[in-house]
Design an enzyme around this catalytic site. Structure first.
Site, PDB file in Angstrom:
ATOM      1  N   ASP A  42       0.833  -1.211   0.000  1.00 20.29           N
ATOM      2  CA  ASP A  42       0.000   0.000   0.000  1.00 20.29           C
ATOM      3  C   ASP A  42       0.868   1.263   0.000  1.00 20.29           C
ATOM      4  OD1 ASP A  42       0.877  -0.060   2.599  1.00 20.29           O
ATOM      5  OD2 ASP A  42      -1.097   0.020   3.526  1.00 20.29           O
ATOM      6  N   SER A  43       2.202   1.063  -0.019  1.00 17.15           N
ATOM      7  CA  SER A  43       3.120   2.193  -0.229  1.00 17.15           C
ATOM      8  C   SER A  43       2.852   2.840  -1.590  1.00 17.15           C
ATOM      9  CB  SER A  43       4.573   1.722  -0.141  1.00 17.15           C
ATOM     10  OG  SER A  43       4.780   0.613  -0.988  1.00 17.15           O
ATOM     11  N   ASP A  81      -0.809  -6.385   0.010  1.00 21.53           N
ATOM     12  CA  ASP A  81      -1.179  -5.658   1.225  1.00 21.53           C
ATOM     13  C   ASP A  81      -2.691  -5.491   1.317  1.00 21.53           C
ATOM     14  OD1 ASP A  81       0.587  -4.830   3.166  1.00 21.53           O
ATOM     15  OD2 ASP A  81       1.299  -3.098   2.023  1.00 21.53           O
ATOM     16  N   GLU A 176       9.433  -3.691  10.530  1.00 23.35           N
ATOM     17  CA  GLU A 176       9.739  -2.373   9.960  1.00 23.35           C
ATOM     18  C   GLU A 176      10.282  -1.447  11.047  1.00 23.35           C
ATOM     19  OE1 GLU A 176       6.848  -0.665   7.329  1.00 23.35           O
ATOM     20  OE2 GLU A 176       7.948   1.226   7.181  1.00 23.35           O
TER      21      GLU A 176
HETATM   22  O1  KIV Z   1       3.531  -1.068   1.582  1.00 26.36           O
HETATM   23  C1  KIV Z   1       4.704  -1.465   1.555  1.00 26.36           C
HETATM   24  O2  KIV Z   1       5.461  -1.248   0.608  1.00 26.36           O
HETATM   25  C2  KIV Z   1       5.185  -2.195   2.729  1.00 26.36           C
HETATM   26  C3  KIV Z   1       6.660  -2.434   2.841  1.00 26.36           C
HETATM   27  C4  KIV Z   1       7.299  -1.181   3.267  1.00 26.36           C
HETATM   28  C5  KIV Z   1       6.983  -3.550   3.740  1.00 26.36           C
HETATM   29  O3  KIV Z   1       4.420  -2.558   3.567  1.00 26.36           O
END
Ligand code: KIV
Length: 263
Positions: A42-43, A81, A176
């Site tokens: 979700d990044s 995610d 994290e």
């Molecule tokens: O959303 C994402 O990219 C993540 C990573 C930072 C682990 O959760």
């Protein structure tokens, strides 16, 4: 058990697990050659959509990007995610995780720990939905960044959380921004692999946001190593193109269409 997950589990204490994020077919095609795990994170909220947190990503956003990524996956484990708010109670979590699995044919989902959602993991796993946990800094639940595990009590609390996630049936956990001491303690004391981001070398594997490590996102926290400077490379190319167009240097005769296959 999914064979790809079996392979990830077998790497614990043997070889490091290589993971990166992808949101599109073109990037996933490159990553799939090298990565054990590809995460549709979700990044994408920050990286693709320009939001200042991950909260606005919807189930539909995640599904659409996963469908794109899925087209390129041949060997990596595809983890997706669950967006904020899509697993706030067991019923909702099961409905939405099942939808993601069914629509995208991904291998597993990831959800962030809010320190009480262990039962949700248990329910999903019981329904044969493989789950990756996520502890330490969890952007869906924490407003401010804070390094976790800075003293013995905090490290012990993180270990307790990791053990509950393991007990609930998750097949691995993202750590994290936890201290090296906490990462070492957790990795040594649980049987499932830990995947670190800003969490030192003492994890079973590493993950980074691909756009960060390629120098494309413009976001470079201390734990990111910039393996390229795509911003600069793209800027240079666009500058050249602009000059060519203005100076009538593009297109040339060789760029004329005759016989070209179109998309
Ligand atoms: O959303 C994402 O990219 C993540 C990573 C930072 C682990 O959760």
């Amino acid at each position: 058990m999914n064979l790809k997950i079996k392979k990830i589990l077998s790497k614990k204490d043997k070889t490091k697990i290589v993971s990166l994020t992808a949101y599109s077919e073109s990037i996933a095609k490159i990553l799939d050659k090298f990565c054990d795990i590809i995460l549709v994170g979700d990044s994408m909220a920050n990286v693709l959509y320009g939001h200042n947190n991950t909260h606005k990503i919807t189930l539909d956003n995640i599904i659409q990007h996963t469908l794109s990524v899925q087209k390129s996956i041949k060997k990596s484990l595809l983890v997706v995610d669950m967006p904020k708010g899509t697993y706030s109670n067991p019923k909702k979590a099961l409905k939405n995780a099942s939808l993601i699995m069914k629509k995208t044919k991904c291998d597993a989902i990831k959800l962030e720990s809010n320190k009480v959602n262990f039962n949700i993991i248990k329910i999903l796993v019981k329904k044969k939905i493989p789950v990756m946990g996520h502890i330490g800094y969890t952007p869906q639940f924490k407003k401010k960044f804070k390094l976790e595990g800075v003293n013995k009590k905090e490290s012990d609390n993180l270990l307790r959380e990791a053990k509950l996630i393991e007990k609930a049936g998750a097949f691995s956990i993202v750590l994290e921004c936890v201290t090296p001491d906490a990462a070492k303690l957790i990795t040594k004391n649980i049987k499932i692999p830990t995947i670190g981001i800003g969490a030192s070398l003492f994890c079973d594997g590493q993950i980074l946001v691909t756009d960060d490590m390629l120098g494309l996102s413009g976001f470079y926290p201390k734990f990111v190593k910039k393996y390229s400077d795509l911003n600069r490379i793209i800027e240079k190319a666009v500058k050249k193109y602009t000059r060519d167009v203005i100076l009538h240097n593009f297109p040339k005769k060789k760029h004329h269409l005759n016989g070209t296959k179109l998309r």
